[in-house]
Design an enzyme around this catalytic site. Structure first.
Site, PDB file in Angstrom:
ATOM      1  N   MET A   1       0.811  -1.079   0.046  1.00 15.37           N
ATOM      2  CA  MET A   1      -0.108  -0.007   0.005  1.00 15.37           C
ATOM      3  C   MET A   1       0.727   1.291   0.155  1.00 15.37           C
ATOM      4  O   MET A   1       0.600   2.307  -0.218  1.00 15.37           O
ATOM      5  CB  MET A   1      -1.087   0.029   1.259  1.00 15.37           C
ATOM      6  CG  MET A   1      -1.990  -1.005   1.182  1.00 15.37           C
ATOM      7  SD  MET A   1      -3.000  -1.409   2.722  1.00 15.37           S
ATOM      8  CE  MET A   1      -3.795   0.232   2.755  1.00 15.37           C
ATOM      9  N   CYS A   2       1.973   1.089   0.227  1.00 18.56           N
ATOM     10  CA  CYS A   2       3.045   2.270   0.304  1.00 18.56           C
ATOM     11  C   CYS A   2       4.241   1.867  -0.747  1.00 18.56           C
ATOM     12  O   CYS A   2       4.472   0.807  -1.053  1.00 18.56           O
ATOM     13  CB  CYS A   2       3.612   2.691   1.699  1.00 18.56           C
ATOM     14  SG  CYS A   2       2.636   2.505   3.010  1.00 18.56           S
ATOM     15  N   THR A   3       4.725   2.986  -1.016  1.00 20.36           N
ATOM     16  CA  THR A   3       5.901   2.794  -1.943  1.00 20.36           C
ATOM     17  C   THR A   3       7.192   2.374  -0.994  1.00 20.36           C
ATOM     18  O   THR A   3       7.880   3.171  -0.211  1.00 20.36           O
ATOM     19  CB  THR A   3       6.613   3.996  -2.819  1.00 20.36           C
ATOM     20  OG1 THR A   3       5.587   4.169  -3.477  1.00 20.36           O
ATOM     21  CG2 THR A   3       7.810   3.734  -3.704  1.00 20.36           C
ATOM     22  N   VAL A   4       7.648   1.076  -0.980  1.00 18.59           N
ATOM     23  CA  VAL A   4       8.717   0.579  -0.248  1.00 18.59           C
ATOM     24  C   VAL A   4      10.023   0.281  -0.904  1.00 18.59           C
ATOM     25  O   VAL A   4      10.203  -0.436  -2.021  1.00 18.59           O
ATOM     26  CB  VAL A   4       8.310  -0.717   0.390  1.00 18.59           C
ATOM     27  CG1 VAL A   4       9.587  -1.317   1.138  1.00 18.59           C
ATOM     28  CG2 VAL A   4       7.264  -0.800   1.260  1.00 18.59           C
TER      29      VAL A   4
END
Length: 741
Positions: A586-589
């Site tokens: 769900m996030c840019t890792v």
């Protein structure tokens, strides 16, 4: 004392003069800075400039010699702006500027040799008669400078060469005001004649239409009874002398005097008296030192000087000799010759200081590294950043470094507590309370960093294919799409820096529809992609002229190999990639160092394209040197900043980077001709259909048929594989039988 000089007569008082005091305006220093950055660079060649002086107009004001931004007119394009009234009252004097590259060069430069060269010019002008036709030539000056552009500190030293006669000029009688020397009535007549002479230049314009030249010295013919005074140019000395003998009149020398002293005339009189002695061979002359009072010539303020000339020894300074000179300006220590320093940082507006410092850093690139760099084109580029997260912040900061002055940032999110440590435009305060919208916070931060930038933040949700819209959301999506279309149309470059693949679809389509350069940057955990989109398709209608002939920017009319966009490698339409994603998706890792690398590369690719003669049509080179795209013209070979890649793939694991090339796909769902043309014809109606049903995009572009053909081919491959397996089994059975036998 130079050879041939003699001592003055002991019973005569030596004539003394008030030297010039230089006045250098801030406009001159700004002009010098620009000239060094744009033209001179490391050159120390002497330059012709102009200086200005005027007759004294106020009591108790030192004689000023001014240089300003107009002093560069001999080496810069002429301005059509008419001179101000104050400038029309001044005399224009030629000078020589030596701008040195370091403080050491400034100190060690052979100033005496430069002074001797100017002495020779003045002496030649006197002997040839040029100074009689143009008296300003007698006041030639020298200026030595060193401009410390990083500290806004300017070292300078003036010389106003006054040639030394064989003996000093002396006074035949004490200096007096014109009124005391001639009486009020005659003094008024003389002052009126001088005023008439000073106005004469504006009444008689030159043949090219420019204002007439105002001479700083002239002759006066004074009737014996003082009832009549006429003015005449210096080069009419012989005729005026003959007329004076016929009328039994007096011939006086007149000059505009910058000195306000009641006892001493100004510096310009020195060389004028030497001209009178050398050219006319006279022993004495009456001089009217013309001064004004808040405008017109003032008989009360004018001085009358009855000067006695020294005898010139036979052959003095002939045939190739030249008198020595004095005239170096006194420094900041009273009575001591030396240079001065102008420190402008404390007096300049901090915003102007910042802008000047940024321009300096950019200008230094052109001195040796990239002389052909067009900085004005870069700084004028209008950039639209879609996404104000990790990539958006990195791109914005690098754009500032290139001096880009116009940025619009678009993002729908707000600053979260996790953002400031990775996203360089945000602070902890931005994430507190209700949290500031990212686009607004980023724009505010950019203006804090560099106040000259025009940064705007827009909170906007980009409509995405595969993300169904409820009836209540349709009107907002339509408004968002219209706003985004207007933003793309108004910019020069679009940066695609969003989190999801489908968020990039509409901006890609809009960039193709409006013919804008699109730069894409995307991150994975330890890898990145930076790419530029190719030009829009010609057959989509964008590249067609009114006459129906294909055209493109900068004269390119063909697309033998069009570079692809971000979606040209897809055989399916973009869909919702956020469904059923765990927290890590769900996030840019990504590794923290990845975004600054990709963001900087994205801006550098943009800069290379903007500097390329072919612009958006620039061909691409891959890692092996293979060229693709463009029209093949010789101007397309390379940008000032080197070859322009199409796709840059990098990976931090192994620290590798490769340049690849991808051709435009005729069935692309974002940039193909049918999609671009359909959007231009139908607008929101087309978008609504595509957003609600991505499968419809596949049908429109022919991807459905491609998929069906691929499926049929795969099925044939499977059948062939089954047949091959059957034949293999039969062969095995035969072998077993053979073995049994």
């Amino acid at each position: 004392m130079q050879p041939g000089t003699v001592s003055p007569e002991p019973d005569r008082q030596i004539l003394r003069y008030v030297p010039f005091q230089s006045k250098v305006t801030q406009g001159f220093w700004q002009g010098l800075s620009d000239l060094k950055l744009e033209t001179l660079r490391l050159s120390e060649d002497p330059l012709d400039i102009l200086g200005y002086f005027a007759p004294s107009n106020y009591e108790n004001l030192s004689p000023q010699f001014q240089i300003d931004d107009e002093s560069f007119r001999p080496i810069l394009p002429a301005s059509d702006t008419p001179a101000e009234a104050a400038r029309r009252a001044q005399h224009e004097v030629p000078g020589t500027l030596h701008n040195l590259n370091s403080i050491e060069r400034f100190a060690a430069f052979d100033k005496q040799a430069a002074q001797r060269a100017v002495n020779q010019q003045i002496w030649q002008d006197i002997r040839s008669g040029a100074a009689e036709a143009h008296p300003q030539l007698l006041q030639r000056f020298l200026l030595f400078t060193f401009a410390d552009l990083k500290q806004f500190k300017y070292h300078y030293w003036f010389a106003f060469p006054a040639l030394q006669p064989p003996a000093p000029f002396t006074l035949a009688q004490p200096i007096a005001s014109l009124v005391n020397a001639m009486g009020p009535a005659v003094a008024q007549q003389v002052a009126a004649a001088c005023q008439s002479w000073r106005e004469r230049a504006h009444l008689q314009p030159q043949s090219n239409g420019s204002p007439g030249e105002r001479h700083s010295a002239w002759l006066l013919l004074l009737a014996q009874d003082g009832s009549h005074v006429t003015h005449h140019p210096l080069n009419s000395w012989q005729q005026v002398q003959q007329e004076a003998a016929r009328q039994q009149a007096r011939v006086l020398l007149a000059c505009d005097d910058p000195s306000a002293s009641e006892r001493f005339p100004g510096w310009p009189l020195r060389n004028l008296l030497l001209l009178a002695a050398v050219r006319w061979g006279i022993q004495e002359v009456g001089v009217v030192c013309v001064r004004c009072l808040r405008g017109p010539v003032s008989a009360q303020r004018c001085l009358y000087v009855h000067a006695h000339m020294p005898s010139l020894p036979p052959g003095w300074c002939e045939p190739d000799g030249c008198p020595s000179s004095i005239g170096w300006e006194v420094g900041p220590v009273p009575g001591k010759l030396g240079p001065r320093v102008a420190e402008l940082a404390s007096s300049m507006d901090p915003h102007a200081l910042a802008q000047s410092a940024v321009n300096l850093n950019l200008g230094l690139m052109r001195w040796r590294a990239a002389p052909a760099l067009d900085l004005e084109r870069l700084t004028a580029t209008r950039c639209l950043l879609l996404g104000a997260g990790t990539l958006g912040c990195a791109v914005a900061r690098t754009l500032l470094g290139w001096g880009v002055n116009s940025m619009t940032l678009v993002d729908s999110g707000r600053v979260a507590y996790s953002n400031p440590v990775r996203q360089s435009l945000f602070t902890f305060e931005d994430s507190r309370g209700g949290a500031t919208p990212k686009a607004q916070a980023a724009a505010d931060s950019l203006r804090c960093i560099y106040p000259h930038v025009e940064a705007e933040g827009r909170q906007l949700t980009v409509p995405m294919p595969g993300h169904p819209l409820t009836p209540a959301e349709l009107s907002q999506a339509e408004a968002d799409a219209a706003e985004l279309d207007a933003l793309v149309a108004a910019c020069d470059v679009v940066f695609l820096l969003m989190d999801t693949r489908e968020a990039r679809w509409l901006p890609t389509l809009l960039a193709a529809a409006h013919g804008k350069l699109a730069i894409n940057a995307a991150l994975a955990f330890d890898s990145f992609l930076v790419m530029r989109h190719g030009p829009p398709p010609i057959d989509a209608g964008f590249m067609t002229s009114r006459e129906g002939h294909p055209r493109s920017g900068r004269g390119h009319s063909a697309q033998p190999h069009r570079l692809g966009c971000y979606f040209c490698s897809d055989v399916v339409a973009p869909v919702d990639s956020t469904v059923d994603r765990p927290l890590d998706q769900m996030c840019t890792v990504a590794r923290p160092g990845l975004a600054p690398i990709a963001g900087a590369l994205a801006v550098e690719v943009m800069a290379a394209v903007v500097q390329h003669p072919a612009g958006i049509h620039a061909p691409a080179l891959d890692t092996s040197g293979t060229r693709f795209g463009g029209s093949g013209g010789p101007e397309e070979e390379c940008s000032v900043l080197g070859p322009v890649p199409h796709r840059v793939h990098g990976r931090l694991s192994g620290f590798t980077q490769h340049c690849l090339i991808g051709q435009a796909f005729s069935q692309c769902t974002a940039c193909s001709a049918c999609v671009v043309e359909r959007y231009k014809q139908e607008g929101w109606g087309f978008l609504q259909h595509a957003l609600q049903d991505p499968k419809w995009l596949e049908d429109l572009t022919g991807l459905t048929e491609v998929q069906q053909q691929a499926a049929a081919a795969a099925e044939r491959m499977d059948l062939n594989r089954v047949g091959s397996l059957g034949s293999l089994a039969a062969s095995d059975e035969g072998s077993e039988g053979w073995n049994a036998l």
